[in-house]
Design a protein around this motif. Structure first.
Motif, PDB file in Angstrom:
ATOM      1  N   ASP B  92       0.813  -1.221   0.000  1.00 25.45           N
ATOM      2  CA  ASP B  92       0.000   0.000   0.000  1.00 25.45           C
ATOM      3  C   ASP B  92       0.848   1.273   0.000  1.00 25.45           C
ATOM      4  OD1 ASP B  92       1.023  -0.114   2.526  1.00 25.45           O
ATOM      5  OD2 ASP B  92      -0.903  -0.069   3.578  1.00 25.45           O
ATOM      6  N   PHE B  93       2.154   1.120   0.110  1.00 24.82           N
ATOM      7  CA  PHE B  93       3.013   2.324   0.097  1.00 24.82           C
ATOM      8  C   PHE B  93       3.423   2.721  -1.319  1.00 24.82           C
ATOM      9  CE2 PHE B  93       5.526  -1.476   0.785  1.00 24.82           C
ATOM     10  CZ  PHE B  93       6.518  -1.376  -0.165  1.00 24.82           C
ATOM     11  N   LEU B  94       3.009   1.936  -2.314  1.00 24.34           N
ATOM     12  CA  LEU B  94       3.390   2.286  -3.689  1.00 24.34           C
ATOM     13  C   LEU B  94       2.456   3.369  -4.219  1.00 24.34           C
ATOM     14  CD1 LEU B  94       3.848  -1.236  -5.348  1.00 24.34           C
ATOM     15  CD2 LEU B  94       5.606   0.198  -4.277  1.00 24.34           C
ATOM     16  N   ASP B  95       3.038   4.386  -4.832  1.00 23.69           N
ATOM     17  CA  ASP B  95       2.209   5.405  -5.470  1.00 23.69           C
ATOM     18  C   ASP B  95       1.961   5.030  -6.926  1.00 23.69           C
ATOM     19  OD1 ASP B  95       2.087   7.742  -3.408  1.00 23.69           O
ATOM     20  OD2 ASP B  95       4.160   7.029  -3.379  1.00 23.69           O
ATOM     21  N   PHE B  96       2.956   4.420  -7.518  1.00 17.38           N
ATOM     22  CA  PHE B  96       2.860   4.041  -8.928  1.00 17.38           C
ATOM     23  C   PHE B  96       3.424   2.639  -9.066  1.00 17.38           C
ATOM     24  CE2 PHE B  96       3.847   8.566  -8.547  1.00 17.38           C
ATOM     25  CZ  PHE B  96       2.749   9.145  -9.190  1.00 17.38           C
ATOM     26  N   LEU B  97       2.975   1.952 -10.109  1.00 20.94           N
ATOM     27  CA  LEU B  97       3.519   0.607 -10.345  1.00 20.94           C
ATOM     28  C   LEU B  97       3.803   0.441 -11.836  1.00 20.94           C
ATOM     29  CD1 LEU B  97       4.217  -2.303  -9.511  1.00 20.94           C
ATOM     30  CD2 LEU B  97       1.801  -2.874  -9.735  1.00 20.94           C
ATOM     31  N   VAL B  98       5.050   0.090 -12.135  1.00 20.61           N
ATOM     32  CA  VAL B  98       5.449  -0.098 -13.530  1.00 20.61           C
ATOM     33  C   VAL B  98       5.470  -1.601 -13.834  1.00 20.61           C
ATOM     34  CG1 VAL B  98       7.230   0.357 -15.251  1.00 20.61           C
ATOM     35  CG2 VAL B  98       6.885   1.959 -13.352  1.00 20.61           C
ATOM     36  N   SER B 122     -11.839  -0.526  -4.185  1.00 25.73           N
ATOM     37  CA  SER B 122     -11.558  -0.781  -2.762  1.00 25.73           C
ATOM     38  C   SER B 122     -10.205  -1.473  -2.564  1.00 25.73           C
ATOM     39  CB  SER B 122     -12.674  -1.612  -2.143  1.00 25.73           C
ATOM     40  OG  SER B 122     -12.714  -2.863  -2.764  1.00 25.73           O
ATOM     41  N   PHE B 123      -9.643  -2.002  -3.639  1.00 28.25           N
ATOM     42  CA  PHE B 123      -8.317  -2.632  -3.485  1.00 28.25           C
ATOM     43  C   PHE B 123      -7.180  -1.602  -3.421  1.00 28.25           C
ATOM     44  CE2 PHE B 123     -10.392  -6.591  -5.008  1.00 28.25           C
ATOM     45  CZ  PHE B 123      -9.961  -7.419  -3.995  1.00 28.25           C
ATOM     46  N   HIS B 124      -7.473  -0.363  -3.702  1.00 29.55           N
ATOM     47  CA  HIS B 124      -6.469   0.716  -3.601  1.00 29.55           C
ATOM     48  C   HIS B 124      -5.166   0.386  -4.315  1.00 29.55           C
ATOM     49  CE1 HIS B 124      -9.019   2.895  -0.936  1.00 29.55           C
ATOM     50  NE2 HIS B 124      -9.115   1.864  -0.116  1.00 29.55           N
ATOM     51  N   LEU B 125      -5.288  -0.029  -5.550  1.00 32.14           N
ATOM     52  CA  LEU B 125      -4.062  -0.328  -6.309  1.00 32.14           C
ATOM     53  C   LEU B 125      -3.399   0.981  -6.737  1.00 32.14           C
ATOM     54  CD1 LEU B 125      -5.448  -3.308  -8.401  1.00 32.14           C
ATOM     55  CD2 LEU B 125      -3.681  -3.425  -6.626  1.00 32.14           C
ATOM     56  N   PRO B 126      -2.065   0.962  -6.859  1.00 32.59           N
ATOM     57  CA  PRO B 126      -1.370   2.176  -7.291  1.00 32.59           C
ATOM     58  C   PRO B 126      -1.683   2.488  -8.751  1.00 32.59           C
ATOM     59  CG  PRO B 126       0.164   0.333  -7.126  1.00 32.59           C
ATOM     60  CD  PRO B 126      -1.147  -0.153  -6.602  1.00 32.59           C
ATOM     61  N   GLU B 127      -1.288   3.675  -9.162  1.00 34.48           N
ATOM     62  CA  GLU B 127      -1.455   4.022 -10.579  1.00 34.48           C
ATOM     63  C   GLU B 127      -0.546   3.119 -11.409  1.00 34.48           C
ATOM     64  OE1 GLU B 127      -1.348   8.199 -11.409  1.00 34.48           O
ATOM     65  OE2 GLU B 127      -0.999   7.845 -13.553  1.00 34.48           O
ATOM     66  N   LEU B 128      -1.084   2.580 -12.488  1.00 30.61           N
ATOM     67  CA  LEU B 128      -0.337   1.574 -13.258  1.00 30.61           C
ATOM     68  C   LEU B 128       0.287   2.170 -14.513  1.00 30.61           C
ATOM     69  CD1 LEU B 128      -3.066  -1.202 -13.131  1.00 30.61           C
ATOM     70  CD2 LEU B 128      -0.940  -1.160 -11.802  1.00 30.61           C
ATOM     71  N   TYR B 129       1.404   1.584 -14.894  1.00 31.54           N
ATOM     72  CA  TYR B 129       2.052   2.005 -16.134  1.00 31.54           C
ATOM     73  C   TYR B 129       2.631   0.772 -16.815  1.00 31.54           C
ATOM     74  CZ  TYR B 129       4.883   4.623 -19.425  1.00 31.54           C
ATOM     75  OH  TYR B 129       5.418   5.139 -20.580  1.00 31.54           O
ATOM     76  N   PHE B 130       2.289   0.584 -18.078  1.00 33.23           N
ATOM     77  CA  PHE B 130       2.872  -0.542 -18.811  1.00 33.23           C
ATOM     78  C   PHE B 130       4.095  -0.058 -19.582  1.00 33.23           C
ATOM     79  CE2 PHE B 130       3.506  -3.300 -22.441  1.00 33.23           C
ATOM     80  CZ  PHE B 130       3.594  -4.520 -21.785  1.00 33.23           C
ATOM     81  N   LEU B 131       5.226  -0.687 -19.320  1.00 32.08           N
ATOM     82  CA  LEU B 131       6.459  -0.291 -20.000  1.00 32.08           C
ATOM     83  C   LEU B 131       6.859  -1.401 -20.969  1.00 32.08           C
ATOM     84  CD1 LEU B 131       8.826   1.643 -20.369  1.00 32.08           C
ATOM     85  CD2 LEU B 131       9.974   0.495 -18.483  1.00 32.08           C
ATOM     86  N   ASP B 132       6.654  -1.108 -22.230  1.00 34.01           N
ATOM     87  CA  ASP B 132       6.957  -2.121 -23.229  1.00 34.01           C
ATOM     88  C   ASP B 132       8.455  -2.185 -23.467  1.00 34.01           C
ATOM     89  OD1 ASP B 132       6.440  -4.060 -25.018  1.00 34.01           O
ATOM     90  OD2 ASP B 132       5.467  -2.805 -26.515  1.00 34.01           O
ATOM     91  N   ASN B 133       8.971  -3.363 -23.696  1.00 33.60           N
ATOM     92  CA  ASN B 133      10.303  -3.505 -24.282  1.00 33.60           C
ATOM     93  C   ASN B 133      10.411  -4.892 -24.845  1.00 33.60           C
ATOM     94  OD1 ASN B 133      11.910  -5.210 -22.342  1.00 33.60           O
ATOM     95  ND2 ASN B 133      11.175  -3.616 -20.971  1.00 33.60           N
TER      96      ASN B 133
END
Ligand code: SF4
Lengths: 413, 379
Positions: B92-98, B122-133
């Motif tokens: 829950d301490f993550l603000d963003f998730l890559v 209600s799961f309070h997931l962090p903001e998501l980012y998909f990083l393609d490579n």
């Protein structure tokens, strides 16, 4: 009524015979020094076809091996080499190449390929194909992405199939498509250098035209099947015709589907049906015929009128060429084909005037279709197998009697 | 506490530093795998934090969201564990998730997490980012990867509200390069004869680098290395580990309890994390891109030969006498490599023990111990 019962579909028999002849001919051509390619389904076939390089699609080859009941034998072959695959079906071609025994291989096995091409969409795909190429002593060319790499992309929009033909460019990320086009160009150059064959843009344009023509005929057959009660063609025959998909973009492939359409049209005009006593129409979601098809017909006069691939040709393969760039159009098709969304399945079931849908799913997974089907009132039965067991029969009976029939008031059996 | 004890604390309490950072008002960017350019995250002023699993935890919630699709691969235990921990709020301490394009089961998490986030706030997931490579190191893949890394940089700038200057990026690179240099010293001490650091110590040191602020890790690690003379020589059979991601100590504990010492490994929680530095000459973004495009390959990468060479060269340069190969159940990326790896190791005179279809949490440690002991004895 017996004169109205359809026999085997003539064109399906011809299709089966053609496939064998085709492979024999390929073997002969390869024997005379011509190139031969293996690729994953929907990755690159049209370009091989345009360059007159015979190509075997590995999904099709795996299916032939599995149909000939060789799967357990090849599982042993892989085990002996130290491999213990999770997804045996996908590895059958590799095992057959490792075994390298024309006596055991279906149809005498494949000739030596000049190249194997595949996508990197699954960890297994890239590895299996690389090993397979090494086994055959030919290069493996990995293509980034591959079909339906949707996990990284936003899901296709609702009613996506209505945009696939003319607006495919809105369904795909242009940067990814750029990479794919570059890869396809490099592969073409590689083939030109190593095989001496030429790539002609005009030929590819013709391929693109033929694909659309073939898919339009397929659409006409689908519409005819959907509109005609009782159903004019059995599920096994519908599935057999799908083999024409491996000859996409060729005159031959197009002629097969045109003849298919004409045969079905004639049946409809003459009142010849697969199951003249049809009282119930069902959709079956995988692309196989379940072992209990006979039970459904005998006990409930139920026909399986469509299957998981019924609309793929017309909804997914037909593409309008934009900016005169057939290569880019095809590359888009190599990357985005379809998504098994519940709205698409429901549309197909309704189009085919179905009374219910049977899907076979993995027991570990919930049915994706259920919420929408429940909401729409279309009966859906999720089974874990296509085998004909007592338990399955009783589940089918319970479902038909308690859910399908009450829904379908006009039917008395 | 000694520097090593501090490092060890962070390996055990993996959220300690990130939570402290958060308390001071900082933001945390979580990521999976070892192919997300941490330097960009750091240069943007965030705490880069790598997610790991917990073999002692449950996966109940993750199992409610199995992978879907005809050919979808089942998730390996460690992936399910990370997914579950996100769902239980342990992260829950993550603000963003890559979520990078990595092994299939990891990149597919992006879609499932996005759906959950959308449907079940209600799961309070962090903001998501998909990083393609991409999976190849060809020229065009590099062109594409650069494009995506530039976009990632822009996104980080939006998240932080300030530009990532070349200077900030060069500073971040200097810090991670220092970290890698120190970690390479650790690798050299393990490969020394006799080894001066055990495998379990090394895993803690390398792993904690992904849970701590890099500057702090560098400081503690330098202090630890300054007291080298306090490190006693280790003895035991020199074993190399080729494995699915080992984000915990269970296997190394067992191996090292059998009279062996893990002198090197090929997995993404070991030396592979740190063995390639970033070139500091020239444009920092280009240098960063070059490093991530060409870094030591993980099993999702093409071609196989590069992977096998990496495994064998690592084993040989660590002076391994034997290799233990630990493949998790469902780890298809690695599974197809093993027969080749076994053969190539054998050609170098390195016998191996191949443990197939292993659960993420070792189910029967006694049985495994006796298999490993027998193997060590046979070397
Ligand atoms: S091996 Fe590669 S893909 Fe798998 S978890 Fe490690 S970094 Fe990610």
């Amino acid at each position: 009524m017996s004169d109205t019962i359809a026999g085997e579909l003539k064109i399906a028999g011809e299709m089966n015979a053609y496939q064998r002849k085709w492979l024999a001919n390929v073997r002969e051509r390869v024997g005379n020094g011509e190139p031969f390619a293996i690729c994953n389904g929907d990755e690159f076939e049209e370009i091989f076809n345009a360059m007159d390089i015979p190509v075997m699609v590995l999904n099709y080859w795996s299916k032939i091996i599995a149909t000939e009941a060789k799967a357990s034998y090849y599982k042993k072959v892989l085990k002996e080499r130290g491999y213990d695959p999770l997804h045996l079906f996908f590895s059958l071609g590799l095992a057959c190449a490792m075994d390298n025994n024309p006596e055991t291989a279906p149809w005498g096995g494949l000739p030596k390929p000049s190249v194997i091409v595949g996508g990197s969409k699954h960890d297994r795909e890239m590895k299996v194909l690389e090993l397979w190429a090494r086994e055959c002593g030919c290069p493996f060319i990995p293509m980034e992405f591959g079909l339906n790499t949707t996990p990284e992309q936003p899901p296709l929009p609702p009613r996506w199939w209505e945009r696939m033909r003319d607006h495919w460019d809105e369904l795909i990320d242009p940067d990814r498509l750029n990479v794919r086009v570059e890869e396809e160009k490099s592969l073409i150059r590689f083939l030109e250098i190593t095989t001496g064959k030429h790539f002609s843009p005009a030929k590819l344009d013709r391929v693109a035209e033929l694909i659309n023509e073939q898919m339009d005929y397929w659409g006409k057959v689908r519409d005819l099947i959907a509109a005609t009660i009782p159903c004019p063609v059995s599920l096994p025959d519908q599935i057999a015709m799908y083999q024409a998909m491996w000859h996409r973009g060729t005159e031959m492939g197009c002629n097969f589907i045109k003849a298919y359409y004409e045969e079905i049209k004639e049946r409809v005009e003459k009142g010849i049906f697969a199951n003249p006593n049809e009282k119930l129409r069902l959709m079956y979601i995988p692309a196989t015929t379940p072992a209990y098809a006979g039970f459904l017909e005998e006990t409930y006069h139920a026909s399986l009128v469509c299957f998981g691939y019924s609309s793929i040709p017309i909804d997914c393969y037909a593409r309008t060429v934009h900016n005169n760039d057939a290569l880019r159009t095809l590359a888009s098709r190599h990357m985005v084909l379809f998504s098994e969304t519940p709205d698409w399945r429901l549309k197909d079931a309704q189009l085919h005037q179905c009374d219910g849908v049977i899907e076979v799913i993995d027991p570990a997974m919930p049915s994706l279709n259920k919420p929408l089907f429940d909401a729409s009132g279309m009966p859906l039965l999720s089974l874990y197998t296509d085998k004909d067991t007592r338990d399955i029969k009783s589940r089918l009976s319970r479902w038909i009697e308690t859910t399908v029939l009450p829904n379908h008031k006009g039917v008395t059996l | 506490m000694t520097p090593f004890e501090i490092i060890q604390t962070h390996y055990c309490r993996r959220d300690l530093a990130a939570r402290a950072w958060k308390q001071k008002g900082g933001k945390v960017v979580g990521y999976f795998c070892d192919n997300v350019p941490e330097e960009l995250i750091q240069a943007a002023g965030f705490f880069p934090y790598r997610l790991s699993g917990d073999p002692t935890g449950t996966v109940e919630i993750a199992e409610k969201y199995p992978p879907t699709g005809t050919m979808a691969a089942p998730r390996e235990g460690f992936v399910n564990s990370m997914f579950n921990r996100l769902m239980t709020g342990e992260y829950d301490f993550l603000d963003f998730l890559v979520v990078p394009h990595a092994r299939e089961t990891i990149h597919r998490l992006h879609q499932v997490l996005a759906e959950i986030k959308d449907q079940n706030p209600s799961f309070h997931l962090p903001e998501l980012y998909f990083l393609d490579n991409l999976h190849t190191t060809f020229y065009w893949s590099g062109v594409y990867n650069r494009l995506r890394w530039r976009e990632f940089k822009t996104t980080l700038e939006q998240w932080s509200g300030k530009e990532i200057t070349d200077m900030a990026l060069s500073d971040a690179i200097a810090v991670t390069n220092e970290n890698r240099t120190l970690l390479k010293k650790i690798a050299a001490l393990r490969a020394a004869d006799p080894p001066r650091i055990s495998g379990t110590q090394a895993l803690r040191i390398i792993g904690s680098s992904m849970f701590m602020l890099k500057e702090e890790h560098n400081r503690r690690l330098s202090q630890f290395l300054d007291e080298l003379d306090k490190l006693s020589a280790k003895d035991g059979v020199r074993v190399f580990v080729e494995a699915s991601p080992l984000d915990h100590l269970q296997l190394y504990d067992i191996i090292e309890s059998c009279g062996a010492i893990v002198v090197g490994e090929d997995h993404c929680w070991g030396n592979r994390y740190s063995d390639v530095l970033i070139n500091t000459a020239g444009d920092p973004f280009e240098a960063l891109a070059d490093r991530y495009h060409n870094k030591s390959p993980c099993p999702r990468m093409f071609p196989l030969s590069r992977r096998i060479d990496y495994c064998v060269n690592s084993a040989v340069s660590a002076g391994a006498q034997g290799a233990i190969i630990n493949v998790y159940e469902f780890d298809e990326a690695l599974m197809w490599e093993i027969p080749d790896a076994v053969k190539a190791l054998e050609e170098k005179g390195i016998p191996s023990l191949h443990l197939r279809n292993q659960p993420y949490r070792i189910a029967d440690p006694d049985l495994l111990t006796s298999r490993i002991r027998e193997f060590i004895k046979s070397i």
